[in-house]
Design a protein around this motif. Structure first.
Motif, PDB file in Angstrom:
ATOM      1  N   GLY A 202     -11.205  30.156  23.433  1.00 18.55           N
ATOM      2  CA  GLY A 202     -11.592  30.313  24.651  1.00 18.55           C
ATOM      3  C   GLY A 202     -12.290  29.482  26.168  1.00 18.55           C
ATOM      4  N   SER A 203     -13.544  28.544  25.121  1.00 19.07           N
ATOM      5  CA  SER A 203     -14.219  28.393  25.934  1.00 19.07           C
ATOM      6  C   SER A 203     -13.697  26.915  26.164  1.00 19.07           C
ATOM      7  N   LEU A 204     -12.894  26.042  25.300  1.00 15.65           N
ATOM      8  CA  LEU A 204     -11.759  24.882  25.620  1.00 15.65           C
ATOM      9  C   LEU A 204     -11.307  25.205  26.631  1.00 15.65           C
ATOM     10  N   VAL A 205     -10.138  26.240  26.525  1.00 15.32           N
ATOM     11  CA  VAL A 205      -9.114  27.049  27.162  1.00 15.32           C
ATOM     12  C   VAL A 205      -9.854  27.404  28.878  1.00 15.32           C
ATOM     13  N   VAL A 206     -11.117  28.168  28.458  1.00 16.15           N
ATOM     14  CA  VAL A 206     -11.264  28.167  29.978  1.00 16.15           C
ATOM     15  C   VAL A 206     -11.989  27.012  31.172  1.00 16.15           C
ATOM     16  N   GLY A 207     -12.693  26.230  30.541  1.00 17.10           N
ATOM     17  CA  GLY A 207     -13.774  25.172  30.694  1.00 17.10           C
ATOM     18  C   GLY A 207     -12.456  24.203  31.353  1.00 17.10           C
ATOM     19  N   ASN A 208     -11.236  24.143  30.503  1.00 16.31           N
ATOM     20  CA  ASN A 208     -10.487  22.294  30.778  1.00 16.31           C
ATOM     21  C   ASN A 208      -9.590  22.905  32.316  1.00 16.31           C
ATOM     22  N   ARG A 209      -9.646  24.500  32.322  1.00 16.53           N
ATOM     23  CA  ARG A 209      -8.985  24.816  33.147  1.00 16.53           C
ATOM     24  C   ARG A 209      -9.422  25.307  34.167  1.00 16.53           C
ATOM     25  N   LEU A 210     -10.982  25.318  34.708  1.00 19.72           N
ATOM     26  CA  LEU A 210     -12.280  25.539  35.118  1.00 19.72           C
ATOM     27  C   LEU A 210     -12.430  23.864  35.679  1.00 19.72           C
ATOM     28  N   GLY A 211     -12.164  22.335  35.632  1.00 23.52           N
ATOM     29  CA  GLY A 211     -11.759  21.328  35.597  1.00 23.52           C
ATOM     30  C   GLY A 211     -12.727  20.557  35.168  1.00 23.52           C
ATOM     31  N   GLY A 212     -12.742  21.466  33.627  1.00 17.62           N
ATOM     32  CA  GLY A 212     -13.199  20.645  32.578  1.00 17.62           C
ATOM     33  C   GLY A 212     -13.140  19.672  31.933  1.00 17.62           C
ATOM     34  N   GLN A 213     -13.132  18.837  31.332  1.00 18.49           N
ATOM     35  CA  GLN A 213     -12.502  17.610  30.461  1.00 18.49           C
ATOM     36  C   GLN A 213     -13.184  17.687  29.242  1.00 18.49           C
ATOM     37  N   ALA A 214     -12.541  18.687  27.958  1.00 20.69           N
ATOM     38  CA  ALA A 214     -12.901  18.472  26.846  1.00 20.69           C
ATOM     39  C   ALA A 214     -12.294  18.227  25.985  1.00 20.69           C
ATOM     40  N   ARG A 215     -12.754  18.005  24.334  1.00 20.40           N
ATOM     41  CA  ARG A 215     -12.052  18.309  23.669  1.00 20.40           C
ATOM     42  C   ARG A 215     -12.520  19.523  22.385  1.00 20.40           C
ATOM     43  N   PHE A 216     -11.751  19.633  21.690  1.00 22.57           N
ATOM     44  CA  PHE A 216     -12.794  20.530  20.633  1.00 22.57           C
ATOM     45  C   PHE A 216     -13.891  20.142  19.567  1.00 22.57           C
ATOM     46  N   MET A 217     -13.472  18.690  19.056  1.00 24.92           N
ATOM     47  CA  MET A 217     -14.717  19.207  18.339  1.00 24.92           C
ATOM     48  C   MET A 217     -16.294  18.812  19.112  1.00 24.92           C
ATOM     49  N   PRO A 218     -15.984  17.636  20.113  1.00 23.33           N
ATOM     50  CA  PRO A 218     -17.541  17.981  20.794  1.00 23.33           C
ATOM     51  C   PRO A 218     -17.684  19.315  21.125  1.00 23.33           C
ATOM     52  N   ILE A 219     -16.875  20.060  21.461  1.00 20.89           N
ATOM     53  CA  ILE A 219     -17.336  21.531  22.081  1.00 20.89           C
ATOM     54  C   ILE A 219     -18.080  22.359  20.803  1.00 20.89           C
ATOM     55  N   PHE A 220     -17.306  22.081  19.916  1.00 23.24           N
ATOM     56  CA  PHE A 220     -17.077  22.423  19.162  1.00 23.24           C
ATOM     57  C   PHE A 220     -18.689  22.873  18.156  1.00 23.24           C
ATOM     58  N   SER A 221     -19.392  20.816  18.398  1.00 26.98           N
ATOM     59  CA  SER A 221     -20.761  20.735  18.111  1.00 26.98           C
ATOM     60  C   SER A 221     -21.693  21.003  18.354  1.00 26.98           C
ATOM     61  N   LEU A 222     -21.156  21.220  19.662  1.00 27.11           N
ATOM     62  CA  LEU A 222     -22.394  22.240  20.302  1.00 27.11           C
ATOM     63  C   LEU A 222     -22.441  23.252  20.221  1.00 27.11           C
ATOM     64  N   LEU A 223     -21.906  24.063  20.024  1.00 25.81           N
ATOM     65  CA  LEU A 223     -21.992  25.544  19.528  1.00 25.81           C
ATOM     66  C   LEU A 223     -22.234  25.518  17.978  1.00 25.81           C
ATOM     67  N   VAL A 224     -22.035  24.868  17.071  1.00 25.61           N
ATOM     68  CA  VAL A 224     -22.465  24.876  16.032  1.00 25.61           C
ATOM     69  C   VAL A 224     -23.831  24.454  16.182  1.00 25.61           C
ATOM     70  N   TRP A 225     -23.954  23.790  16.930  1.00 23.21           N
ATOM     71  CA  TRP A 225     -25.843  23.085  16.655  1.00 23.21           C
ATOM     72  C   TRP A 225     -26.985  24.545  17.689  1.00 23.21           C
ATOM     73  N   LEU A 226     -26.374  25.328  18.561  1.00 26.10           N
ATOM     74  CA  LEU A 226     -27.051  26.048  19.448  1.00 26.10           C
ATOM     75  C   LEU A 226     -26.883  27.503  17.785  1.00 26.10           C
ATOM     76  N   ARG A 227     -25.900  27.886  17.449  1.00 29.20           N
ATOM     77  CA  ARG A 227     -26.237  28.641  16.158  1.00 29.20           C
ATOM     78  C   ARG A 227     -27.187  28.385  15.624  1.00 29.20           C
ATOM     79  N   PHE A 228     -27.561  26.993  14.848  1.00 29.42           N
ATOM     80  CA  PHE A 228     -28.558  26.723  14.248  1.00 29.42           C
ATOM     81  C   PHE A 228     -30.237  27.394  14.824  1.00 29.42           C
ATOM     82  N   VAL A 229     -29.608  26.896  15.896  1.00 25.36           N
ATOM     83  CA  VAL A 229     -31.161  27.160  16.792  1.00 25.36           C
ATOM     84  C   VAL A 229     -31.114  28.634  16.939  1.00 25.36           C
TER      85      VAL A 229
END
Length: 192
Positions: free
Chosen positions: A83-110
């Motif tokens: 969902g964040s990938l779809v919305v973020g790219n629609r709002l003008g962002g540029q991202a792929r799934f795995m980099p965004i996923f890596s950020l979310l995985v790290w935040l979950r560990f914290v």
């Protein structure tokens, strides 16, 4: 990579921590392994809190077995990531799934580390644990907004908050839909 200093930087300077994670460019198998580990640790904390305190550790999933909690947690995290990938790219962002996923995985560990500290604090000083949970939830949105901003290159915390809200709403709808499909069947088969 020094994970302790990265965890401190995640709290003190979330944008710099997000940049550091993205620049490291973790391999896909490392990210998926981290995701699996954070699900296992989350399930362990859910079961531990239920055992020690006699209550489920997550109001979204009341009275679920640890295995069911884990299944719905996987669905929620993956739905939020997509969902964040779809919305973020629609709002003008540029991202792929795995980099965004890596950020979310790290935040979950914290987040897991903070949950563990809160469980310990319940036995030391319960009101302080409640305050920690509240502060962590509010500050966690701030940190997530910076991670989202950096991950998508949005250059706007307002847009980042929009991504968080819309992706969170979409993930909740997806999980509630799954609960509607599977929970009644599970309850019927368990003779509850």
């Amino acid at each position: 990579m020094d994970f302790k200093s990265l965890a401190i930087e995640t709290i003190t300077d979330p944008a710099a921590a997000a940049d550091k994670i993205l620049s490291h460019q973790f391999e896909n198998d490392v990210i998926w392994t981290g995701f699996a580990l954070n699900v296992v640790l989350s399930v362990f904390l859910y079961a531990l809190q239920g055992f020690l305190l006699g209550m489920p550790s997550n109001a979204l999933f009341p009275n679920l077995s640890p295995v069911m909690f884990g299944m719905f947690l996987v669905a929620l995290q993956l739905a939020y990531s997509v969902g964040s990938l779809v919305v973020g790219n629609r709002l003008g962002g540029q991202a792929r799934f795995m980099p965004i996923f890596s950020l979310l995985v790290w935040l979950r560990f914290v987040n897991i580390a903070i949950q563990f500290i809160a469980i310990i604090m319940v036995f030391v000083m319960a009101p302080l644990a409640a305050i920690l949970n509240l502060v962590a939830a509010v500050y966690g949105i701030y940190v997530l907004a910076h991670f989202t901003n950096v991950g998508f290159g949005l250059n706007s915390l307002g847009k980042s908050l929009g991504v968080i809200f819309m992706a969170g709403l979409g993930a909740m709808v997806a999980v509630l839909f799954l609960m509607g499909l599977f929970v009644p069947t599970i309850l019927e088969t368990s003779n509850v």
